[in-house]
Design a protein around this motif. Structure first.
Motif, PDB file in Angstrom:
ATOM      1  N   THR A  20       0.821  -1.218   0.000  1.00 41.24           N
ATOM      2  CA  THR A  20       0.000   0.000   0.000  1.00 41.24           C
ATOM      3  C   THR A  20       0.853   1.265   0.000  1.00 41.24           C
ATOM      4  N   ASP A  21       2.148   1.122   0.183  1.00 40.28           N
ATOM      5  CA  ASP A  21       3.033   2.282   0.083  1.00 40.28           C
ATOM      6  C   ASP A  21       3.854   2.244  -1.213  1.00 40.28           C
ATOM      7  N   ALA A  22       3.340   1.535  -2.210  1.00 40.74           N
ATOM      8  CA  ALA A  22       4.038   1.396  -3.492  1.00 40.74           C
ATOM      9  C   ALA A  22       4.249   2.757  -4.138  1.00 40.74           C
ATOM     10  N   LYS A  23       5.409   2.951  -4.690  1.00 35.42           N
ATOM     11  CA  LYS A  23       5.740   4.186  -5.406  1.00 35.42           C
ATOM     12  C   LYS A  23       5.341   4.102  -6.879  1.00 35.42           C
ATOM     13  N   ILE A  24       5.169   2.856  -7.377  1.00 38.04           N
ATOM     14  CA  ILE A  24       4.898   2.623  -8.797  1.00 38.04           C
ATOM     15  C   ILE A  24       3.586   1.858  -8.933  1.00 38.04           C
ATOM     16  N   LEU A  25       2.727   2.338  -9.816  1.00 39.71           N
ATOM     17  CA  LEU A  25       1.471   1.653 -10.119  1.00 39.71           C
ATOM     18  C   LEU A  25       1.503   1.207 -11.574  1.00 39.71           C
ATOM     19  N   TRP A  26       1.288  -0.071 -11.812  1.00 36.16           N
ATOM     20  CA  TRP A  26       1.222  -0.643 -13.149  1.00 36.16           C
ATOM     21  C   TRP A  26      -0.233  -0.901 -13.474  1.00 36.16           C
ATOM     22  N   ILE A  59      12.069  -3.306  -8.129  1.00 39.68           N
ATOM     23  CA  ILE A  59      10.943  -2.709  -8.850  1.00 39.68           C
ATOM     24  C   ILE A  59       9.652  -3.409  -8.430  1.00 39.68           C
ATOM     25  N   SER A  60       9.662  -4.725  -8.388  1.00 44.68           N
ATOM     26  CA  SER A  60       8.478  -5.485  -7.986  1.00 44.68           C
ATOM     27  C   SER A  60       8.105  -5.199  -6.529  1.00 44.68           C
ATOM     28  N   GLU A  61       9.096  -5.109  -5.677  1.00 44.36           N
ATOM     29  CA  GLU A  61       8.854  -4.883  -4.245  1.00 44.36           C
ATOM     30  C   GLU A  61       8.208  -3.528  -3.972  1.00 44.36           C
ATOM     31  N   ASN A  62       8.336  -2.591  -4.876  1.00 47.00           N
ATOM     32  CA  ASN A  62       7.807  -1.238  -4.695  1.00 47.00           C
ATOM     33  C   ASN A  62       6.717  -0.904  -5.710  1.00 47.00           C
ATOM     34  N   SER A  63       6.035  -1.941  -6.203  1.00 41.47           N
ATOM     35  CA  SER A  63       5.012  -1.764  -7.230  1.00 41.47           C
ATOM     36  C   SER A  63       3.686  -2.375  -6.803  1.00 41.47           C
ATOM     37  N   PHE A  64       2.622  -1.727  -7.232  1.00 41.23           N
ATOM     38  CA  PHE A  64       1.280  -2.285  -7.121  1.00 41.23           C
ATOM     39  C   PHE A  64       0.815  -2.515  -8.548  1.00 41.23           C
ATOM     40  N   VAL A  65       0.255  -3.696  -8.823  1.00 40.71           N
ATOM     41  CA  VAL A  65      -0.189  -4.025 -10.173  1.00 40.71           C
ATOM     42  C   VAL A  65      -1.696  -4.229 -10.191  1.00 40.71           C
ATOM     43  N   THR A  66      -2.337  -3.700 -11.213  1.00 43.01           N
ATOM     44  CA  THR A  66      -3.774  -3.830 -11.373  1.00 43.01           C
ATOM     45  C   THR A  66      -4.107  -3.738 -12.861  1.00 43.01           C
ATOM     46  N   ASN A  67      -5.387  -3.732 -13.172  1.00 44.07           N
ATOM     47  CA  ASN A  67      -5.837  -3.639 -14.558  1.00 44.07           C
ATOM     48  C   ASN A  67      -6.931  -2.605 -14.696  1.00 44.07           C
ATOM     49  N   LEU A  68      -7.103  -2.125 -15.905  1.00 42.20           N
ATOM     50  CA  LEU A  68      -8.192  -1.215 -16.223  1.00 42.20           C
ATOM     51  C   LEU A  68      -9.533  -1.860 -15.888  1.00 42.20           C
ATOM     52  N   SER A 182      16.300   0.860 -15.911  1.00 45.30           N
ATOM     53  CA  SER A 182      17.344   1.729 -15.346  1.00 45.30           C
ATOM     54  C   SER A 182      16.725   2.951 -14.674  1.00 45.30           C
ATOM     55  N   TYR A 183      15.759   3.554 -15.342  1.00 46.84           N
ATOM     56  CA  TYR A 183      15.089   4.739 -14.808  1.00 46.84           C
ATOM     57  C   TYR A 183      14.401   4.422 -13.475  1.00 46.84           C
ATOM     58  N   LEU A 184      13.659   3.301 -13.424  1.00 51.26           N
ATOM     59  CA  LEU A 184      12.932   2.964 -12.199  1.00 51.26           C
ATOM     60  C   LEU A 184      13.874   2.613 -11.057  1.00 51.26           C
ATOM     61  N   LEU A 185      14.962   1.917 -11.350  1.00 50.05           N
ATOM     62  CA  LEU A 185      15.934   1.606 -10.295  1.00 50.05           C
ATOM     63  C   LEU A 185      16.551   2.888  -9.743  1.00 50.05           C
ATOM     64  N   GLU A 186      16.887   3.821 -10.612  1.00 50.22           N
ATOM     65  CA  GLU A 186      17.420   5.117 -10.167  1.00 50.22           C
ATOM     66  C   GLU A 186      16.371   5.886  -9.360  1.00 50.22           C
ATOM     67  N   PHE A 187      15.133   5.896  -9.855  1.00 50.03           N
ATOM     68  CA  PHE A 187      14.035   6.560  -9.153  1.00 50.03           C
ATOM     69  C   PHE A 187      13.850   5.976  -7.753  1.00 50.03           C
ATOM     70  N   LEU A 188      13.838   4.657  -7.650  1.00 47.49           N
ATOM     71  CA  LEU A 188      13.658   4.017  -6.349  1.00 47.49           C
ATOM     72  C   LEU A 188      14.837   4.295  -5.427  1.00 47.49           C
ATOM     73  N   ASN A 189      16.026   4.301  -5.971  1.00 47.54           N
ATOM     74  CA  ASN A 189      17.220   4.613  -5.179  1.00 47.54           C
ATOM     75  C   ASN A 189      17.127   6.011  -4.557  1.00 47.54           C
ATOM     76  N   GLU A 190      16.548   6.930  -5.294  1.00 51.41           N
ATOM     77  CA  GLU A 190      16.409   8.327  -4.815  1.00 51.41           C
ATOM     78  C   GLU A 190      15.211   8.528  -3.903  1.00 51.41           C
ATOM     79  N   ASN A 191      14.223   7.624  -3.945  1.00 51.17           N
ATOM     80  CA  ASN A 191      12.964   7.860  -3.234  1.00 51.17           C
ATOM     81  C   ASN A 191      12.639   6.836  -2.158  1.00 51.17           C
ATOM     82  N   LEU A 192      13.575   6.014  -1.790  1.00 51.78           N
ATOM     83  CA  LEU A 192      13.316   5.052  -0.698  1.00 51.78           C
ATOM     84  C   LEU A 192      14.019   5.474   0.565  1.00 51.78           C
TER      85      LEU A 192
END
Length: 192
Positions: A20-26, A59-68, A182-192
């Motif tokens: 519920t604290d995921a930074k990324i929503l798929w 990336i998976s550890e910080n993601s929430f996945v759902t569908n339209l 690469s972008y998401l790993l860098e983003f997570l590194n800066e925001n965790l």
């Protein structure tokens, strides 16, 4: 979801999974057959491809996945563009998720989810920080960057990444997945 014909067909709604604290929503298009059987999103062949090539590790550890759509369309409708009625019935689920999660990155997996929710984000792999139009209009949109990627089924149908040296679309998708990783790993590194 009351009044929804897909829910009335008896398929089990697949609402999503992740912290519920995921930074990324798929956001994908709709659950497939495997998702309905196991009650989890992104675990069918396309989801496995995505998890193998992009949605894994931190990336998976910080993601929430759902569908339209929360329910699988009837057999034979699995590749159909969602109807306005289906989208409207599932809209509140997405609004609820967005309010709870307040993700900083939203990744649309495939053309349908992107076109329905964020038609202004028309070019794959471009980062947007604009409001998502009419369908979802919560305040959090100003904080979230929107990203659109090729659907893994498209890549799989063309032969997967092993044919990237012979297919410029697959090469483009491969570069997109690599750059996004690469972008998401860098983003997570800066925001965790």
């Amino acid at each position: 979801m009351s009044g929804c014909r897909l829910c009335q067909l008896g398929t089990r709604p697949i609402l999503g999974e992740g912290p519920t604290d995921a930074k990324i929503l798929w956001i994908g298009e709709a659950p497939g057959a495997a998702e309905v059987v196991f009650g989890r999103p992104f675990i069918g062949p396309a989801g496995q491809f995505l998890r193998k090539n992009l949605l894994n590790g931190p990336i998976s550890e910080n993601s929430f996945v759902t569908n339209l759509l929360c329910c699988r369309p009837r057999e034979g409708d699995h590749n159909a563009i969602p109807t306005p009625e289906q989208i409207e019935n599932c809209r509140y689920h997405l609004v609820y998720l967005l309010d709870i999660l307040q993700p900083l990155r939203i990744i649309f997996v495939g053309r349908i989810a992107q076109l329905v929710i964020a038609p202004h984000a028309a070019k794959r792999g471009i980062w947007y920080s604009q409001n998502v139009p009419h369908l979802i209009d919560a305040n959090w949109c100003n904080k979230a960057s929107i990203i659109h990627i090729y659907h893994p089924s498209y890549i799989r149908r063309r032969g997967g990444f092993k044919v990237r040296d012979r297919d410029h679309h697959v090469q483009e998708a491969y570069e997109q997945y690599e750059n996004l990783r690469s972008y998401l790993l860098e983003f997570l590194n800066e925001n965790l």
